[in-house]
Design an enzyme around this catalytic site. Structure first.
Site: not given
Ligand code: IMP
Ligand code: MG
Length: 172
Positions: A96-97, A162
């Protein structure tokens, strides 16, 4: 114009990935890992991490979109591109990023577990604490931050940035 404030250099990202890849390679000695990257944000991280792993790996990707995340913990997660592997009995690692509310990740963990893999673990490039709504365990994380919106090294804002080699705080 949005301002990009440096958060991590390419060198800082690289050295941490090498460290985490070493830990994973030791923990999974002689086992094959099915790396499953979450599209699109993890594509660069997965590519770099995979090249430092010394255990056998297979690579697949999944795409999940979350709706309502941030405003409610009951936000819905929909899978818009599924994996092609049969993961039953396999060691799965979600790549996960960035983990934010934890909603996407908790959904993906439950989803993969329904196929009865041997194990499901998580490796995240970034672990953001600001809006965590759902309790999730990030088994391997490279960097943590308290708050802010990051771009670069796979992470986007409206699909931009990106391709930046480093990671920045985006100030709108
Ligand atoms: P969550 O944990 O379900 O809220 O979602 C996480 C996803 O939201 C990540 O995989 C990203 O795609 C996006 N995301 C959350 N924070 C960031 C950020 O600071 N920069 C870019 N994308 C983000
Ligand atoms: Mg993501």
């Amino acid at each position: 114009m949005p301002e990009l404030v440096p958060f991590l250099t390419k060198e800082e990202i690289d050295s941490k990935i090498i460290e985490v890849a070493r830990a994973i390679s030791e923990d999974y000695k002689d086992r094959e890992i099915i790396l499953i990257g979450t599209l699109k944000g993890s594509f660069i991280f997965l590519a770099d991490l995979a090249r430092h792993l010394t255990v056998p790996v297979k690579v697949d990707f999944i795409r999940a979109s979350s709706y309502g995340a941030g405003t409610t913990t009951s936000g819905k997660v929909v899978i818009t591109k599924d994996i092609n592997f049969d993961i039953k009995g396999k060691d799965v690692m979600i790549i996960e990023d960035i983990v934010d509310t934890g909603l996407t990740l908790s959904h993906l963990i439950e989803y993969f577990k329904s196929y009865e893999p041997r194990s499901v673990k998580v490796c995240a490039l970034l672990d953001k604490h600001e809006r965590r709504d759902v309790e999730v365990t990030v088994d391997y994380s490279c960097h943590t931050l308290e708050e802010g919106f990051l771009v670069g090294y796979g992470l986007d804002y409206n699909e931009e940035y990106r391709n930046l080699p480093a990671i920045y705080h985006l100030k709108l």
